[in-house]
Design an enzyme around this catalytic site. Structure first.
Site, short mmCIF file in Angstrom:
data_model
loop_
_atom_site.label_atom_id
_atom_site.label_comp_id
_atom_site.label_asym_id
_atom_site.label_seq_id
_atom_site.Cartn_x
_atom_site.Cartn_y
_atom_site.Cartn_z
N ASP A 136 -10.51 4.54 -2.82
CA ASP A 136 -9.77 5.03 -3.98
C ASP A 136 -10.65 4.98 -5.22
OD1 ASP A 136 -7.98 5.67 -5.97
OD2 ASP A 136 -6.62 3.99 -5.60
N PHE B 58 -4.35 3.45 -1.68
CA PHE B 58 -4.41 3.96 -3.04
C PHE B 58 -3.71 3.01 -4.01
CE2 PHE B 58 -4.87 7.61 -0.28
CZ PHE B 58 -5.99 8.22 -0.83
N CYS B 59 -4.08 3.14 -5.28
CA CYS B 59 -3.54 2.33 -6.37
C CYS B 59 -2.01 2.27 -6.25
CB CYS B 59 -3.96 2.96 -7.69
SG CYS B 59 -3.42 2.05 -9.14
N PRO B 60 -1.45 1.09 -6.33
CA PRO B 60 -2.01 -0.20 -6.73
C PRO B 60 -2.38 -1.12 -5.56
CG PRO B 60 0.36 -0.38 -6.81
CD PRO B 60 0.03 1.04 -6.33
N GLU B 61 -2.30 -0.62 -4.32
CA GLU B 61 -2.47 -1.49 -3.17
C GLU B 61 -3.81 -2.24 -3.11
OE1 GLU B 61 -0.13 -0.12 0.62
OE2 GLU B 61 -0.99 1.65 -0.38
#
Length: 80
Positions: free
Chosen positions: A43, A16-19
């Site tokens: 995501d 999930f954000c920001p990965e």
């Protein structure tokens, strides 16, 4: 998405954000200018973040699509 050719792949499914964008930022430098990176994601935020990443850094978003809750992006590296 058709049968567009890609040279490398980045699987960010389950992240999930920001990965996903952080991983994309690192992975795009591993391919040569002009090559295409295929990114897989789950995501929904990537539908906003990846096009912005490409626009900001000058890479080409060649194609994007969604099927069954998975998002696929084809990004051509530019000499940004």
């Amino acid at each position: 998405m058709g049968n567009l050719e890609f040279h490398a792949e980045l699987d960010t499914r389950g992240l999930f954000c920001p990965e996903p964008v952080m991983m994309l930022h690192t992975r795009i430098t591993d391919i040569a200018v002009g090559e295409v990176l295929r990114v897989l994601a789950t995501d929904p935020a990537t539908t906003r973040d990846i096009p912005r990443f490409c626009q900001f850094l000058g890479h080409d978003l060649v194609d994007q699509g969604e099927q069954g809750g998975e998002y696929v992006y084809l990004i051509r590296r530019r000499d940004a």
